[in-house]
Motif scaffolding. Structure first.
Motif, PDB file in Angstrom:
ATOM      1  N   TRP A 144       0.821  -1.218   0.000  1.00 24.15           N
ATOM      2  CA  TRP A 144       0.000   0.000   0.000  1.00 24.15           C
ATOM      3  C   TRP A 144       0.858   1.273   0.000  1.00 24.15           C
ATOM      4  N   VAL A 145       1.747   1.380  -0.960  1.00 24.93           N
ATOM      5  CA  VAL A 145       2.719   2.478  -1.018  1.00 24.93           C
ATOM      6  C   VAL A 145       2.040   3.774  -1.458  1.00 24.93           C
ATOM      7  N   PHE A 146       2.398   4.874  -0.806  1.00 29.23           N
ATOM      8  CA  PHE A 146       1.858   6.179  -1.218  1.00 29.23           C
ATOM      9  C   PHE A 146       2.917   7.259  -1.038  1.00 29.23           C
ATOM     10  N   SER A 147       2.733   8.355  -1.770  1.00 36.40           N
ATOM     11  CA  SER A 147       3.663   9.488  -1.718  1.00 36.40           C
ATOM     12  C   SER A 147       3.005  10.674  -2.411  1.00 36.40           C
ATOM     13  N   ALA A 148       3.751  11.764  -2.540  1.00 35.14           N
ATOM     14  CA  ALA A 148       3.239  12.954  -3.224  1.00 35.14           C
ATOM     15  C   ALA A 148       3.423  12.872  -4.731  1.00 35.14           C
ATOM     16  N   HIS A 149       4.018  11.801  -5.223  1.00 31.42           N
ATOM     17  CA  HIS A 149       4.283  11.683  -6.655  1.00 31.42           C
ATOM     18  C   HIS A 149       3.836  10.322  -7.161  1.00 31.42           C
ATOM     19  N   GLY A 150       3.776  10.191  -8.465  1.00 25.67           N
ATOM     20  CA  GLY A 150       3.333   8.931  -9.045  1.00 25.67           C
ATOM     21  C   GLY A 150       1.833   8.740  -8.898  1.00 25.67           C
ATOM     22  N   THR A 151       1.392   7.528  -9.160  1.00 26.31           N
ATOM     23  CA  THR A 151      -0.021   7.176  -9.056  1.00 26.31           C
ATOM     24  C   THR A 151      -0.232   6.351  -7.800  1.00 26.31           C
ATOM     25  N   ASN A 152      -1.112   6.809  -6.922  1.00 29.07           N
ATOM     26  CA  ASN A 152      -1.367   6.067  -5.692  1.00 29.07           C
ATOM     27  C   ASN A 152      -2.730   6.437  -5.124  1.00 29.07           C
ATOM     28  N   PHE A 153      -3.134   5.734  -4.083  1.00 32.76           N
ATOM     29  CA  PHE A 153      -4.469   5.869  -3.514  1.00 32.76           C
ATOM     30  C   PHE A 153      -4.720   7.277  -2.974  1.00 32.76           C
ATOM     31  N   VAL A 154      -3.737   7.866  -2.313  1.00 30.75           N
ATOM     32  CA  VAL A 154      -3.922   9.202  -1.744  1.00 30.75           C
ATOM     33  C   VAL A 154      -4.259  10.209  -2.838  1.00 30.75           C
ATOM     34  N   LYS A 155      -3.502  10.201  -3.902  1.00 30.74           N
ATOM     35  CA  LYS A 155      -3.728  11.164  -4.973  1.00 30.74           C
ATOM     36  C   LYS A 155      -5.055  10.894  -5.690  1.00 30.74           C
ATOM     37  N   THR A 156      -5.420   9.613  -5.811  1.00 28.19           N
ATOM     38  CA  THR A 156      -6.712   9.288  -6.415  1.00 28.19           C
ATOM     39  C   THR A 156      -7.865   9.808  -5.569  1.00 28.19           C
ATOM     40  N   MET A 157      -7.806   9.605  -4.257  1.00 31.93           N
ATOM     41  CA  MET A 157      -8.864  10.097  -3.374  1.00 31.93           C
ATOM     42  C   MET A 157      -8.977  11.617  -3.423  1.00 31.93           C
ATOM     43  N   LEU A 158      -7.859  12.310  -3.425  1.00 32.77           N
ATOM     44  CA  LEU A 158      -7.890  13.770  -3.479  1.00 32.77           C
ATOM     45  C   LEU A 158      -8.484  14.255  -4.802  1.00 32.77           C
ATOM     46  N   ARG A 159      -8.154  13.564  -5.879  1.00 31.69           N
ATOM     47  CA  ARG A 159      -8.702  13.947  -7.188  1.00 31.69           C
ATOM     48  C   ARG A 159     -10.218  13.748  -7.192  1.00 31.69           C
ATOM     49  N   TRP A 213      -9.018   0.080   3.269  1.00 33.47           N
ATOM     50  CA  TRP A 213      -8.953   1.153   2.261  1.00 33.47           C
ATOM     51  C   TRP A 213      -9.961   2.254   2.601  1.00 33.47           C
ATOM     52  N   ALA A 214     -11.126   1.857   3.107  1.00 35.12           N
ATOM     53  CA  ALA A 214     -12.117   2.858   3.493  1.00 35.12           C
ATOM     54  C   ALA A 214     -11.613   3.698   4.665  1.00 35.12           C
ATOM     55  N   GLY A 215     -10.988   3.040   5.639  1.00 35.78           N
ATOM     56  CA  GLY A 215     -10.422   3.765   6.768  1.00 35.78           C
ATOM     57  C   GLY A 215      -9.311   4.707   6.334  1.00 35.78           C
ATOM     58  N   PHE A 216      -8.505   4.244   5.404  1.00 35.34           N
ATOM     59  CA  PHE A 216      -7.438   5.083   4.850  1.00 35.34           C
ATOM     60  C   PHE A 216      -8.046   6.301   4.168  1.00 35.34           C
ATOM     61  N   ALA A 217      -9.093   6.093   3.378  1.00 29.72           N
ATOM     62  CA  ALA A 217      -9.749   7.200   2.687  1.00 29.72           C
ATOM     63  C   ALA A 217     -10.309   8.222   3.680  1.00 29.72           C
ATOM     64  N   ARG A 218     -10.931   7.729   4.740  1.00 29.82           N
ATOM     65  CA  ARG A 218     -11.492   8.652   5.740  1.00 29.82           C
ATOM     66  C   ARG A 218     -10.400   9.508   6.377  1.00 29.82           C
ATOM     67  N   LEU A 270       1.272  10.470   6.006  1.00 28.93           N
ATOM     68  CA  LEU A 270       0.204  11.085   5.215  1.00 28.93           C
ATOM     69  C   LEU A 270       0.188  12.592   5.406  1.00 28.93           C
ATOM     70  N   SER A 271       0.362  13.043   6.637  1.00 28.70           N
ATOM     71  CA  SER A 271       0.400  14.487   6.905  1.00 28.70           C
ATOM     72  C   SER A 271       1.505  15.167   6.107  1.00 28.70           C
ATOM     73  N   ARG A 272       2.679  14.527   6.057  1.00 23.89           N
ATOM     74  CA  ARG A 272       3.796  15.117   5.308  1.00 23.89           C
ATOM     75  C   ARG A 272       3.523  15.123   3.806  1.00 23.89           C
ATOM     76  N   VAL A 273       2.895  14.063   3.311  1.00 26.61           N
ATOM     77  CA  VAL A 273       2.565  13.998   1.877  1.00 26.61           C
ATOM     78  C   VAL A 273       1.548  15.083   1.516  1.00 26.61           C
ATOM     79  N   LEU A 274       0.533  15.256   2.344  1.00 25.06           N
ATOM     80  CA  LEU A 274      -0.482  16.269   2.065  1.00 25.06           C
ATOM     81  C   LEU A 274       0.114  17.676   2.096  1.00 25.06           C
ATOM     82  N   LYS A 275       1.038  17.924   3.005  1.00 24.98           N
ATOM     83  CA  LYS A 275       1.711  19.229   3.043  1.00 24.98           C
ATOM     84  C   LYS A 275       2.517  19.459   1.773  1.00 24.98           C
ATOM     85  N   GLU A 276       3.172  18.419   1.299  1.00 26.47           N
ATOM     86  CA  GLU A 276       3.943  18.546   0.061  1.00 26.47           C
ATOM     87  C   GLU A 276       3.032  18.818  -1.125  1.00 26.47           C
ATOM     88  N   LEU A 277       1.932  18.100  -1.196  1.00 18.59           N
ATOM     89  CA  LEU A 277       0.996  18.319  -2.301  1.00 18.59           C
ATOM     90  C   LEU A 277       0.398  19.718  -2.255  1.00 18.59           C
TER      91      LEU A 277
END
Length: 281
Positions: A144-159, A213-218, A270-277
């Motif tokens: 379940w890798v995520f970051s501020a770059h590439g394609t991942n769940f965090v960026k999909t949810m924000l979109r 995944w739902a908990g992650f999204a929340r 996640l907090s650091r990734v969101l700040k970067e985005l």
């Protein structure tokens, strides 16, 4: 020199941000040409090799398993063969998908493997090829890798949150979201240990605490200040070409015991990734 296969992927990007590494893009090192990758190692003779590249299109692999097999198994096997010949340690990133995803106990390194999709089968074959080479190695399974770059769940949810105020997200798949930055830091620590003579082996590294995944999204929406309602659904309501494991929990105790590396704090990550985005926007 640390030689990294992969340049634009999530983990490879973080490796370049955290250390002086030689990262190879696809135009310089195409994993669909395993012998070409092996030749690069022989030419550059690095102190350690990190393979952070892979065929990660899980659903597409169901119809293109031969290509995934070349990239995920034949290429790391060829790399490992050259590393064995030159006595260069190899660090190879693998996945929880080598397990069958049953039960609710976190998977240990010694648990039986039984991948349930093409991606998992090819990643397992890559592990087996590295071990069979006899090279000094570390196989680092993550999830379940995520970051501020590439394609991942965090960026999909924000979109999706830009146009939706309610989403249905799978709630019966459980795992540990893992920041790519923490995986990179772990790999660099392990690279130093291997250069210092560490024995190596197979290890697990993922985020804590476990969630769906739902908990992650929340949590994504809560931290991002997005007013989006998330309704959990079973995997059966969201069919995909490749079967996803319900249990992606990884037991990371061995890594902690041998190297003092603790599971990633994915909520802080996640907090650091969101700040970067936010800063990029």
């Amino acid at each position: 020199m640390i030689l990294v296969f992969g340049k634009t992927g999530q983990v490879a990007t973080e490796l370049q941000r955290q250390a002086e590494v030689t990262a190879l893009s696809r135009d310089r090192a195409d994993l669909s040409d395993p012998q070409g990758c092996a030749a690069i190692i022989a030419d550059l003779k690095p102190n350690v090799v990190i393979n952070a590249a892979a065929y990660t299109a899980v659903d597409r692999a169901e119809e293109d398993e031969a290509t995934a097999q070349t990239i995920n198994a034949a290429a790391p096997g060829a790399m490992a063969g050259t590393c064995k010949h030159l006595d260069i340690p190899l660090l190879h990133v693998s996945t929880d998908y080598v397990f069958d995803g049953t039960g609710d106990r976190p998977w240990c390194e010694t648990d039986p493997v039984q991948p349930q999709n093409a991606y998992g089968r090819t990643k397992l074959a890559g592990e087996e090829a590295v071990r069979a080479s006899g090279a000094r190695h570390i196989l680092l399974r993550t999830a379940w890798v995520f970051s501020a770059h590439g394609t991942n769940f965090v960026k999909t949810m924000l979109r999706l949150s830009e146009t939706r105020d309610a989403l249905t997200v799978v709630e019966d798949q459980i795992g540990g979201p893992t920041p790519a930055a923490d995986i990179a830091a772990t790999l660099l620590t392990l690279a130093d240990a291997m250069r210092g003579g560490a024995e190596g082996g197979t290890y697990h590294y993922a985020g804590a605490p476990h969630t769906s995944w739902a908990g992650f999204a929340r949590e994504i929406f809560a931290q991002a200040g997005k007013d989006v309602t998330v309704t959990g659904i079973p995997s059966s309501d969201y069919p995909t070409p490749a079967h996803r494991p319900l249990n992606s929990r990884l037991d990371c105790a061995k890594l902690t015991s041998d190297f003092g590396i603790t599971p990633a704090d994915w909520q802080g990550g996640l907090s650091r990734v969101l700040k970067e985005l936010t800063s990029e926007a």
